[in-house]
Design a protein around this motif. Structure first.
Motif, PDB file in Angstrom:
ATOM      1  N   GLN A 151      13.972  14.238 -26.214  1.00  0.00           N
ATOM      2  CA  GLN A 151      13.503  13.844 -27.539  1.00  0.00           C
ATOM      3  C   GLN A 151      14.668  13.926 -28.533  1.00  0.00           C
ATOM      4  OE1 GLN A 151       9.999  13.616 -25.636  1.00  0.00           O
ATOM      5  NE2 GLN A 151       9.765  13.502 -27.836  1.00  0.00           N
ATOM      6  N   ALA A 152      14.912  12.846 -29.271  1.00  0.00           N
ATOM      7  CA  ALA A 152      16.064  12.770 -30.174  1.00  0.00           C
ATOM      8  C   ALA A 152      15.740  13.393 -31.526  1.00  0.00           C
ATOM      9  CB  ALA A 152      16.486  11.320 -30.360  1.00  0.00           C
ATOM     10  N   TYR A 153      16.564  14.338 -31.940  1.00  0.00           N
ATOM     11  CA  TYR A 153      16.359  14.991 -33.229  1.00  0.00           C
ATOM     12  C   TYR A 153      16.464  14.000 -34.379  1.00  0.00           C
ATOM     13  CZ  TYR A 153      16.591  19.641 -31.094  1.00  0.00           C
ATOM     14  OH  TYR A 153      16.327  20.766 -30.345  1.00  0.00           O
ATOM     15  N   GLU A 154      17.435  13.084 -34.312  1.00  0.00           N
ATOM     16  CA  GLU A 154      17.632  12.168 -35.437  1.00  0.00           C
ATOM     17  C   GLU A 154      16.557  11.093 -35.523  1.00  0.00           C
ATOM     18  OE1 GLU A 154      21.311  11.319 -32.825  1.00  0.00           O
ATOM     19  OE2 GLU A 154      19.724  12.842 -32.823  1.00  0.00           O
ATOM     20  N   TYR A 155      15.700  11.002 -34.516  1.00  0.00           N
ATOM     21  CA  TYR A 155      14.577  10.076 -34.549  1.00  0.00           C
ATOM     22  C   TYR A 155      13.255  10.825 -34.523  1.00  0.00           C
ATOM     23  CZ  TYR A 155      17.552   5.993 -34.065  1.00  0.00           C
ATOM     24  OH  TYR A 155      18.484   5.002 -34.287  1.00  0.00           O
ATOM     25  N   LEU A 156      13.221  11.966 -35.213  1.00  0.00           N
ATOM     26  CA  LEU A 156      11.985  12.744 -35.342  1.00  0.00           C
ATOM     27  C   LEU A 156      11.363  13.054 -33.982  1.00  0.00           C
ATOM     28  CD1 LEU A 156      10.341  11.075 -38.478  1.00  0.00           C
ATOM     29  CD2 LEU A 156      11.858  13.058 -38.361  1.00  0.00           C
ATOM     30  N   LEU A 157      12.220  13.398 -33.029  1.00  0.00           N
ATOM     31  CA  LEU A 157      11.800  13.786 -31.676  1.00  0.00           C
ATOM     32  C   LEU A 157      11.073  12.688 -30.924  1.00  0.00           C
ATOM     33  CD1 LEU A 157      10.725  17.535 -32.090  1.00  0.00           C
ATOM     34  CD2 LEU A 157      12.883  16.610 -31.238  1.00  0.00           C
ATOM     35  N   LEU A 158      11.420  11.441 -31.186  1.00  0.00           N
ATOM     36  CA  LEU A 158      10.924  10.358 -30.339  1.00  0.00           C
ATOM     37  C   LEU A 158      11.659  10.399 -28.999  1.00  0.00           C
ATOM     38  CD1 LEU A 158      10.670   7.331 -32.792  1.00  0.00           C
ATOM     39  CD2 LEU A 158       8.830   8.770 -31.939  1.00  0.00           C
ATOM     40  N   PRO A 159      11.008  10.020 -27.911  1.00  0.00           N
ATOM     41  CA  PRO A 159      11.668  10.063 -26.599  1.00  0.00           C
ATOM     42  C   PRO A 159      12.699   8.940 -26.459  1.00  0.00           C
ATOM     43  CG  PRO A 159       9.473   9.104 -26.396  1.00  0.00           C
ATOM     44  CD  PRO A 159       9.600   9.595 -27.813  1.00  0.00           C
ATOM     45  N   VAL A 160      13.927   9.302 -26.093  1.00  0.00           N
ATOM     46  CA  VAL A 160      14.974   8.307 -25.875  1.00  0.00           C
ATOM     47  C   VAL A 160      15.366   8.241 -24.396  1.00  0.00           C
ATOM     48  CG1 VAL A 160      15.887   8.397 -28.205  1.00  0.00           C
ATOM     49  CG2 VAL A 160      16.752  10.002 -26.486  1.00  0.00           C
ATOM     50  N   LYS A 161      14.829   9.157 -23.603  1.00  0.00           N
ATOM     51  CA  LYS A 161      15.019   9.104 -22.162  1.00  0.00           C
ATOM     52  C   LYS A 161      13.811   9.749 -21.497  1.00  0.00           C
ATOM     53  CE  LYS A 161      18.115  10.504 -18.366  1.00  0.00           C
ATOM     54  NZ  LYS A 161      19.401  11.178 -18.014  1.00  0.00           N
ATOM     55  N   ILE A 162      13.280   9.082 -20.489  1.00  0.00           N
ATOM     56  CA  ILE A 162      12.128   9.592 -19.735  1.00  0.00           C
ATOM     57  C   ILE A 162      12.448   9.477 -18.252  1.00  0.00           C
ATOM     58  CG2 ILE A 162       9.659   9.344 -19.265  1.00  0.00           C
ATOM     59  CD1 ILE A 162       9.379   7.921 -21.967  1.00  0.00           C
ATOM     60  N   ARG A 163      12.269  10.557 -17.532  1.00  0.00           N
ATOM     61  CA  ARG A 163      12.521  10.553 -16.087  1.00  0.00           C
ATOM     62  C   ARG A 163      11.270  11.031 -15.369  1.00  0.00           C
ATOM     63  NH1 ARG A 163      14.333  14.266 -12.040  1.00  0.00           N
ATOM     64  NH2 ARG A 163      15.618  13.253 -10.443  1.00  0.00           N
ATOM     65  N   TYR A 164      10.748  10.188 -14.471  1.00  0.00           N
ATOM     66  CA  TYR A 164       9.550  10.537 -13.707  1.00  0.00           C
ATOM     67  C   TYR A 164       9.905  10.654 -12.239  1.00  0.00           C
ATOM     68  CZ  TYR A 164       5.069  10.195 -11.337  1.00  0.00           C
ATOM     69  OH  TYR A 164       4.000  10.433 -10.509  1.00  0.00           O
ATOM     70  N   LEU A 165       9.552  11.784 -11.653  1.00  0.00           N
ATOM     71  CA  LEU A 165       9.744  12.028 -10.223  1.00  0.00           C
ATOM     72  C   LEU A 165       8.379  12.038  -9.561  1.00  0.00           C
ATOM     73  CD1 LEU A 165      11.930  12.806  -8.054  1.00  0.00           C
ATOM     74  CD2 LEU A 165      11.279  15.184  -8.468  1.00  0.00           C
ATOM     75  N   ASP A 166       8.151  11.097  -8.611  1.00  0.00           N
ATOM     76  CA  ASP A 166       6.828  11.031  -7.999  1.00  0.00           C
ATOM     77  C   ASP A 166       6.709  11.987  -6.825  1.00  0.00           C
ATOM     78  OD1 ASP A 166       7.929   9.822  -5.729  1.00  0.00           O
ATOM     79  OD2 ASP A 166       7.333   7.806  -6.310  1.00  0.00           O
ATOM     80  N   ALA A 167       5.511  12.050  -6.255  1.00  0.00           N
ATOM     81  CA  ALA A 167       5.232  13.009  -5.193  1.00  0.00           C
ATOM     82  C   ALA A 167       6.019  12.723  -3.923  1.00  0.00           C
ATOM     83  CB  ALA A 167       3.728  13.018  -4.886  1.00  0.00           C
ATOM     84  N   GLN A 168       6.548  11.501  -3.779  1.00  0.00           N
ATOM     85  CA  GLN A 168       7.352  11.152  -2.610  1.00  0.00           C
ATOM     86  C   GLN A 168       8.840  11.422  -2.846  1.00  0.00           C
ATOM     87  OE1 GLN A 168       4.753   8.924  -3.693  1.00  0.00           O
ATOM     88  NE2 GLN A 168       3.590  10.134  -2.211  1.00  0.00           N
ATOM     89  N   GLY A 169       9.185  11.869  -4.051  1.00  0.00           N
ATOM     90  CA  GLY A 169      10.570  12.199  -4.346  1.00  0.00           C
ATOM     91  C   GLY A 169      11.365  11.079  -4.981  1.00  0.00           C
ATOM     92  N   ALA A 170      10.747   9.923  -5.248  1.00  0.00           N
ATOM     93  CA  ALA A 170      11.443   8.807  -5.893  1.00  0.00           C
ATOM     94  C   ALA A 170      11.510   9.047  -7.397  1.00  0.00           C
ATOM     95  CB  ALA A 170      10.734   7.493  -5.605  1.00  0.00           C
ATOM     96  N   ALA A 171      12.656   8.778  -7.984  1.00  0.00           N
ATOM     97  CA  ALA A 171      12.866   9.005  -9.414  1.00  0.00           C
ATOM     98  C   ALA A 171      12.916   7.674 -10.163  1.00  0.00           C
ATOM     99  CB  ALA A 171      14.152   9.783  -9.651  1.00  0.00           C
ATOM    100  N   TYR A 172      12.248   7.626 -11.304  1.00  0.00           N
ATOM    101  CA  TYR A 172      12.256   6.447 -12.169  1.00  0.00           C
ATOM    102  C   TYR A 172      12.681   6.897 -13.569  1.00  0.00           C
ATOM    103  CZ  TYR A 172       9.390   4.733  -8.330  1.00  0.00           C
ATOM    104  OH  TYR A 172       8.918   4.395  -7.090  1.00  0.00           O
ATOM    105  N   VAL A 173      13.700   6.245 -14.108  1.00  0.00           N
ATOM    106  CA  VAL A 173      14.289   6.675 -15.377  1.00  0.00           C
ATOM    107  C   VAL A 173      14.248   5.529 -16.383  1.00  0.00           C
ATOM    108  CG1 VAL A 173      16.339   7.586 -16.530  1.00  0.00           C
ATOM    109  CG2 VAL A 173      15.822   8.275 -14.173  1.00  0.00           C
ATOM    110  N   GLN A 174      13.786   5.830 -17.593  1.00  0.00           N
ATOM    111  CA  GLN A 174      13.863   4.895 -18.708  1.00  0.00           C
ATOM    112  C   GLN A 174      14.795   5.482 -19.757  1.00  0.00           C
ATOM    113  OE1 GLN A 174      10.105   3.590 -20.369  1.00  0.00           O
ATOM    114  NE2 GLN A 174       9.071   3.789 -18.407  1.00  0.00           N
ATOM    115  N   VAL A 175      15.724   4.673 -20.261  1.00  0.00           N
ATOM    116  CA  VAL A 175      16.604   5.113 -21.339  1.00  0.00           C
ATOM    117  C   VAL A 175      16.545   4.086 -22.465  1.00  0.00           C
ATOM    118  CG1 VAL A 175      18.162   6.389 -19.822  1.00  0.00           C
ATOM    119  CG2 VAL A 175      18.640   3.990 -20.339  1.00  0.00           C
ATOM    120  N   ALA A 176      16.668   4.569 -23.685  1.00  0.00           N
ATOM    121  CA  ALA A 176      16.613   3.683 -24.846  1.00  0.00           C
ATOM    122  C   ALA A 176      17.897   2.872 -24.932  1.00  0.00           C
ATOM    123  CB  ALA A 176      16.418   4.499 -26.116  1.00  0.00           C
TER     124      ALA A 176
END
Length: 204
Positions: A151-176
């Protein structure tokens, strides 16, 4: 690592209500083998304590998914609960995100109370620029899946990166890659960046 798609999040506020939408779809070589488009929508009230979801829905490749909250026989939400999309943004409304160690979340398929762990402050170099963030982690209900948020401080803690790890171990990443606010968000083609870094409501 290589890009498998893109996602766009839009947040509009008007008359004490909010609407969040997310569109994610595969691109490039991945699209040739598996074309996927997932649309999520969260709608509800904007209160003094933040977001209060009333309706959450998912569509996959244009077809309504089974995940629904707040309509008909769908899952109701308790006070303070979030849905799968709104929880990414609710943390910015909390006085101290690090003081919240549990958050009830309805995914539309199940309703669980998730733990929140504060990893610490981190400086990120993103396509949208360098940002000082707080790194949070929400372990899933299995031993392997989890969601991490920066969460970015300069954007009032809006998410600028999200990383999801599923139950099979695959990772999915979103970046602003681009953040637009105010009039620029209403018409993304008018500017590549905003002069004022503070998120402003976009009137529908």
């Amino acid at each position: 690592n290589f890009a498998i798609g893109y996602a766009e999040h839009r947040w509009t506020i008007a008359d004490g209500r909010y609407r969040l939408t997310s569109v994610a779809e595969t691109t490039g070589l991945v699209w040739l083998f598996k074309s996927v488009r997932i649309e999520m929508e969260s709608r509800g009230l904007l209160t003094d304590s933040g977001l209060q979801p009333q309706v959450f829905s998912v569509r996959r490749n244009g077809q309504p998914g089974r995940e629904r909250v707040g309509e008909g026989d769908a899952l109701p939400l308790d006070d303070g609960a979030q849905d799968l999309l709104s929880f990414n943004y609710q943390l910015g409304y909390l006085a101290d995100a690090g003081a919240v160690d549990r958050l009830p979340i309805a995914t539309g398929k199940k309703y669980e109370v998730y733990r929140l762990e504060v990893i610490g402050d981190e400086e990120l170099e993103l396509p949208s620029g360098a940002m000082r963030t707080v790194h949070l982690r929400a372990p899933g209900t299995s031993s392997r899946d989890s969601t991490e948020l920066w969460q970015a401080y300069e954007y009032l803690l809006l998410p600028v990166k999200i990383r999801y790890l599923d139950a099979q171990g695959a990772a999915y990443v979103q970046v602003a890659t681009r953040i637009l606010v105010g009039d620029d968000a209403a018409d993304p083609a008018t500017a590549e960046s905003a002069d004022d870094p503070r998120p402003q409501p976009v009137n529908e």
